[in-house]
Design a protein around this motif. Structure first.
Motif, PDB file in Angstrom:
ATOM      1  N   VAL A 189       0.833  -1.203   0.000  1.00  0.00           N
ATOM      2  CA  VAL A 189       0.000   0.000   0.000  1.00  0.00           C
ATOM      3  C   VAL A 189       0.868   1.253   0.000  1.00  0.00           C
ATOM      4  O   VAL A 189       0.675   2.174  -0.813  1.00  0.00           O
ATOM      5  CB  VAL A 189      -0.950   0.000   1.218  1.00  0.00           C
ATOM      6  N   PHE A 190       1.856   1.320   0.881  1.00  0.00           N
ATOM      7  CA  PHE A 190       2.662   2.538   1.001  1.00  0.00           C
ATOM      8  C   PHE A 190       3.616   2.732  -0.167  1.00  0.00           C
ATOM      9  O   PHE A 190       4.157   3.825  -0.348  1.00  0.00           O
ATOM     10  CB  PHE A 190       3.418   2.532   2.323  1.00  0.00           C
ATOM     11  N   ALA A 191       3.800   1.698  -0.961  1.00  0.00           N
ATOM     12  CA  ALA A 191       4.621   1.856  -2.160  1.00  0.00           C
ATOM     13  C   ALA A 191       3.934   2.769  -3.178  1.00  0.00           C
ATOM     14  O   ALA A 191       4.599   3.368  -4.029  1.00  0.00           O
ATOM     15  CB  ALA A 191       4.912   0.499  -2.791  1.00  0.00           C
ATOM     16  N   GLN A 192       2.590   2.893  -3.085  1.00  0.00           N
ATOM     17  CA  GLN A 192       1.865   3.686  -4.076  1.00  0.00           C
ATOM     18  C   GLN A 192       0.935   4.734  -3.484  1.00  0.00           C
ATOM     19  O   GLN A 192       0.582   5.691  -4.166  1.00  0.00           O
ATOM     20  CB  GLN A 192       1.024   2.750  -4.962  1.00  0.00           C
ATOM     21  N   LEU A 193       0.514   4.537  -2.222  1.00  0.00           N
ATOM     22  CA  LEU A 193      -0.563   5.365  -1.688  1.00  0.00           C
ATOM     23  C   LEU A 193      -0.172   6.033  -0.383  1.00  0.00           C
ATOM     24  O   LEU A 193       0.755   5.599   0.314  1.00  0.00           O
ATOM     25  CB  LEU A 193      -1.817   4.505  -1.442  1.00  0.00           C
ATOM     26  N   ARG A 194      -0.931   7.068  -0.044  1.00  0.00           N
ATOM     27  CA  ARG A 194      -0.843   7.718   1.256  1.00  0.00           C
ATOM     28  C   ARG A 194      -2.257   7.808   1.837  1.00  0.00           C
ATOM     29  O   ARG A 194      -2.852   8.892   1.898  1.00  0.00           O
ATOM     30  CB  ARG A 194      -0.248   9.123   1.134  1.00  0.00           C
ATOM     31  N   PRO A 195      -2.817   6.682   2.265  1.00  0.00           N
ATOM     32  CA  PRO A 195      -4.180   6.735   2.827  1.00  0.00           C
ATOM     33  C   PRO A 195      -4.205   7.523   4.129  1.00  0.00           C
ATOM     34  O   PRO A 195      -3.172   7.678   4.797  1.00  0.00           O
ATOM     35  CB  PRO A 195      -4.520   5.253   3.072  1.00  0.00           C
ATOM     36  N   ASN A 196      -5.368   8.025   4.489  1.00  0.00           N
ATOM     37  CA  ASN A 196      -5.490   8.724   5.764  1.00  0.00           C
ATOM     38  C   ASN A 196      -5.268   7.782   6.940  1.00  0.00           C
ATOM     39  O   ASN A 196      -4.699   8.175   7.959  1.00  0.00           O
ATOM     40  CB  ASN A 196      -6.876   9.361   5.884  1.00  0.00           C
ATOM     41  N   PHE A 197      -5.734   6.534   6.776  1.00  0.00           N
ATOM     42  CA  PHE A 197      -5.621   5.535   7.829  1.00  0.00           C
ATOM     43  C   PHE A 197      -5.271   4.184   7.212  1.00  0.00           C
ATOM     44  O   PHE A 197      -5.637   3.904   6.069  1.00  0.00           O
ATOM     45  CB  PHE A 197      -6.954   5.364   8.588  1.00  0.00           C
ATOM     46  N   VAL A 198      -4.591   3.355   7.987  1.00  0.00           N
ATOM     47  CA  VAL A 198      -4.533   1.922   7.722  1.00  0.00           C
ATOM     48  C   VAL A 198      -5.051   1.236   8.976  1.00  0.00           C
ATOM     49  O   VAL A 198      -4.867   1.726  10.098  1.00  0.00           O
ATOM     50  CB  VAL A 198      -3.118   1.414   7.364  1.00  0.00           C
ATOM     51  N   LYS A 199      -5.713   0.083   8.788  1.00  0.00           N
ATOM     52  CA  LYS A 199      -6.287  -0.656   9.910  1.00  0.00           C
ATOM     53  C   LYS A 199      -5.769  -2.090   9.862  1.00  0.00           C
ATOM     54  O   LYS A 199      -5.744  -2.700   8.791  1.00  0.00           O
ATOM     55  CB  LYS A 199      -7.812  -0.628   9.850  1.00  0.00           C
ATOM     56  N   ILE A 200      -5.396  -2.608  11.026  1.00  0.00           N
ATOM     57  CA  ILE A 200      -4.850  -3.956  11.066  1.00  0.00           C
ATOM     58  C   ILE A 200      -5.083  -4.571  12.450  1.00  0.00           C
ATOM     59  O   ILE A 200      -5.016  -3.885  13.475  1.00  0.00           O
ATOM     60  CB  ILE A 200      -3.339  -3.955  10.723  1.00  0.00           C
ATOM     61  N   ASP A 201      -5.366  -5.865  12.459  1.00  0.00           N
ATOM     62  CA  ASP A 201      -5.426  -6.635  13.687  1.00  0.00           C
ATOM     63  C   ASP A 201      -3.984  -6.831  14.163  1.00  0.00           C
ATOM     64  O   ASP A 201      -3.161  -7.368  13.414  1.00  0.00           O
ATOM     65  CB  ASP A 201      -6.090  -7.984  13.396  1.00  0.00           C
ATOM     66  N   PRO A 202      -3.620  -6.410  15.372  1.00  0.00           N
ATOM     67  CA  PRO A 202      -2.220  -6.534  15.814  1.00  0.00           C
ATOM     68  C   PRO A 202      -1.728  -7.977  15.833  1.00  0.00           C
ATOM     69  O   PRO A 202      -0.517  -8.211  15.777  1.00  0.00           O
ATOM     70  CB  PRO A 202      -2.233  -5.915  17.218  1.00  0.00           C
ATOM     71  N   ARG A 203      -2.643  -8.933  15.879  1.00  0.00           N
ATOM     72  CA  ARG A 203      -2.228 -10.338  15.853  1.00  0.00           C
ATOM     73  C   ARG A 203      -1.671 -10.739  14.497  1.00  0.00           C
ATOM     74  O   ARG A 203      -1.011 -11.779  14.375  1.00  0.00           O
ATOM     75  CB  ARG A 203      -3.411 -11.239  16.219  1.00  0.00           C
ATOM     76  N   ASN A 204      -1.922  -9.915  13.474  1.00  0.00           N
ATOM     77  CA  ASN A 204      -1.375 -10.193  12.143  1.00  0.00           C
ATOM     78  C   ASN A 204       0.046  -9.679  11.967  1.00  0.00           C
ATOM     79  O   ASN A 204       0.636  -9.838  10.898  1.00  0.00           O
ATOM     80  CB  ASN A 204      -2.275  -9.588  11.062  1.00  0.00           C
ATOM     81  N   LEU A 205       0.574  -9.054  13.008  1.00  0.00           N
ATOM     82  CA  LEU A 205       1.975  -8.634  13.011  1.00  0.00           C
ATOM     83  C   LEU A 205       2.729  -9.614  13.897  1.00  0.00           C
ATOM     84  O   LEU A 205       2.386  -9.814  15.061  1.00  0.00           O
ATOM     85  CB  LEU A 205       2.103  -7.207  13.542  1.00  0.00           C
ATOM     86  N   ARG A 206       3.753 -10.242  13.342  1.00  0.00           N
ATOM     87  CA  ARG A 206       4.369 -11.394  13.999  1.00  0.00           C
ATOM     88  C   ARG A 206       5.326 -11.039  15.129  1.00  0.00           C
ATOM     89  O   ARG A 206       5.740 -11.916  15.894  1.00  0.00           O
ATOM     90  CB  ARG A 206       5.097 -12.247  12.955  1.00  0.00           C
ATOM     91  N   SER A 207       5.690  -9.775  15.251  1.00  0.00           N
ATOM     92  CA  SER A 207       6.662  -9.398  16.279  1.00  0.00           C
ATOM     93  C   SER A 207       6.566  -7.904  16.565  1.00  0.00           C
ATOM     94  O   SER A 207       5.938  -7.141  15.814  1.00  0.00           O
ATOM     95  CB  SER A 207       8.077  -9.736  15.808  1.00  0.00           C
ATOM     96  N   ALA A 208       7.225  -7.500  17.650  1.00  0.00           N
ATOM     97  CA  ALA A 208       7.297  -6.074  17.974  1.00  0.00           C
ATOM     98  C   ALA A 208       8.049  -5.318  16.891  1.00  0.00           C
ATOM     99  O   ALA A 208       7.747  -4.144  16.611  1.00  0.00           O
ATOM    100  CB  ALA A 208       7.987  -5.884  19.326  1.00  0.00           C
ATOM    101  N   GLU A 209       8.996  -5.994  16.242  1.00  0.00           N
ATOM    102  CA  GLU A 209       9.750  -5.359  15.156  1.00  0.00           C
ATOM    103  C   GLU A 209       8.840  -5.062  13.965  1.00  0.00           C
ATOM    104  O   GLU A 209       8.954  -3.998  13.340  1.00  0.00           O
ATOM    105  CB  GLU A 209      10.907  -6.255  14.729  1.00  0.00           C
ATOM    106  N   GLU A 210       7.943  -5.981  13.640  1.00  0.00           N
ATOM    107  CA  GLU A 210       7.002  -5.729  12.535  1.00  0.00           C
ATOM    108  C   GLU A 210       6.074  -4.573  12.887  1.00  0.00           C
ATOM    109  O   GLU A 210       5.753  -3.746  12.023  1.00  0.00           O
ATOM    110  CB  GLU A 210       6.196  -6.990  12.220  1.00  0.00           C
ATOM    111  N   ARG A 211       5.620  -4.530  14.144  1.00  0.00           N
ATOM    112  CA  ARG A 211       4.746  -3.431  14.557  1.00  0.00           C
ATOM    113  C   ARG A 211       5.485  -2.102  14.449  1.00  0.00           C
ATOM    114  O   ARG A 211       4.924  -1.102  13.975  1.00  0.00           O
ATOM    115  CB  ARG A 211       4.252  -3.668  15.981  1.00  0.00           C
ATOM    116  N   ALA A 212       6.734  -2.082  14.856  1.00  0.00           N
ATOM    117  CA  ALA A 212       7.532  -0.854  14.776  1.00  0.00           C
ATOM    118  C   ALA A 212       7.735  -0.424  13.320  1.00  0.00           C
ATOM    119  O   ALA A 212       7.677   0.771  13.004  1.00  0.00           O
ATOM    120  CB  ALA A 212       8.878  -1.065  15.466  1.00  0.00           C
ATOM    121  N   GLU A 213       7.952  -1.391  12.422  1.00  0.00           N
ATOM    122  CA  GLU A 213       8.122  -1.050  11.010  1.00  0.00           C
ATOM    123  C   GLU A 213       6.843  -0.474  10.426  1.00  0.00           C
ATOM    124  O   GLU A 213       6.875   0.504   9.659  1.00  0.00           O
ATOM    125  CB  GLU A 213       8.546  -2.282  10.209  1.00  0.00           C
TER     126      GLU A 213
END
Length: 269
Positions: A189-213
């Motif tokens: 998404v960020f390779a092409q767009l600048r949406p006002n918001f992105v929404k994600i279930d935090p369980r879909n991020l596998r680590s604190a490092e992914e959340r930070a990225e």
């Protein structure tokens, strides 16, 4: 003292109290508006979205509920799956969004209403996404700028369609949010767009490092992150308190019908 019921009744007293031929909306005695589709009655419920750092409510996401004979009937997804042709599905999707806009329990002019669009609608409408709904809001004297249109996760697999759809909705005055299923979706998404918001279930991020990225990517593009389905209070502590970090889920507040707000204590981070 003027109540939400009084305000809603005054705004929409042009809607009938009983079902009329050719009408897909009616008003209850309480002032709440309900819809009708395939013999089922549709109603709105809302879930607050808060700023994690302050606990301040910034908006709410609307969901449709389906009833038959006063009892819960089909799930919303099953209701949409019953619709075989795209024209009828487009009508159902717009009916739900109109219903939510009519019932929106807004208490602050700056609060946002998050509305979902069905993935099939995005492919079925070939041009000018948001134009028809913008006309509805204009008739209702509601601001498109206070409405956030959410696109489903599946559209992240088609960046060209996602870019086209987001641009259309923004041209028509709406804000946009992209639902993500993973950090890979965020990178796409960020390779092409600048949406006002992105929404994600935090369980879909596998680590604190992914959340930070994810948070770093969003900040670099001026995008706010809404963490969804937050079911435990401890998750709020893990999400951080940076500006532009929001959350929703049962740990914060349950869904509720218009006119009934979640207890204030449940909105504290």
């Amino acid at each position: 003292m003027e109540t939400n019921k009084d305000k809603r009744g005054e705004r929409f007293d042009w809607l009938p109290l009983d079902w009329q031929p050719g009408q897909s909306l009616r008003r209850l005695d309480s002032g709440v508006v309900v819809g009708r589709f395939l013999g089922a009655e549709l109603s709105s419920v809302y879930q607050p979205i808060i700023e994690v750092g302050s606990g301040r409510q910034v908006g709410r996401e609307a969901f449709v509920r389906c009833h038959a004979g006063g009892e819960a009937a089909l799930s919303p997804w099953n209701l949409f799956s019953l619709v075989a042709d795209d024209v009828t599905l487009v009508g159902l999707d717009r009916l739900c969004r109109t219903l939510h806009a009519l019932n929106d329990p807004r208490t602050d002019e700056d609060e946002l209403l998050f509305l979902n669009v069905h993935g099939r609608l995005l492919a079925a409408v070939s041009e000018d996404h948001g134009a028809a709904f913008r006309r509805v809001l204009d008739v209702l004297r509601l601001k498109a700028a206070n409405v956030v249109i959410e696109t489903p996760e599946v559209t992240c697999r088609d960046p060209r369609l996602l870019s086209f759809v987001h641009a259309n909705y923004r041209i028509n005055g709406f804000r946009v949010a992209a639902n993500l299923g993973s950090l890979a979706d965020a990178r796409t998404v960020f390779a092409q767009l600048r949406p006002n918001f992105v929404k994600i279930d935090p369980r879909n991020l596998r680590s604190a490092e992914e959340r930070a990225e994810l948070l770093a990517l969003a900040a670099a593009h001026g995008t706010a992150v809404v963490f969804t389905r937050v079911g435990e209070y401890r998750q709020l502590d893990e999400l951080g308190t940076d500006a532009g970090v929001y959350a929703q889920g049962y740990a914060i507040a349950d869904v509720s019908p218009p006119g009934r707000r979640a207890p204030a204590a449940s909105l504290a981070a």
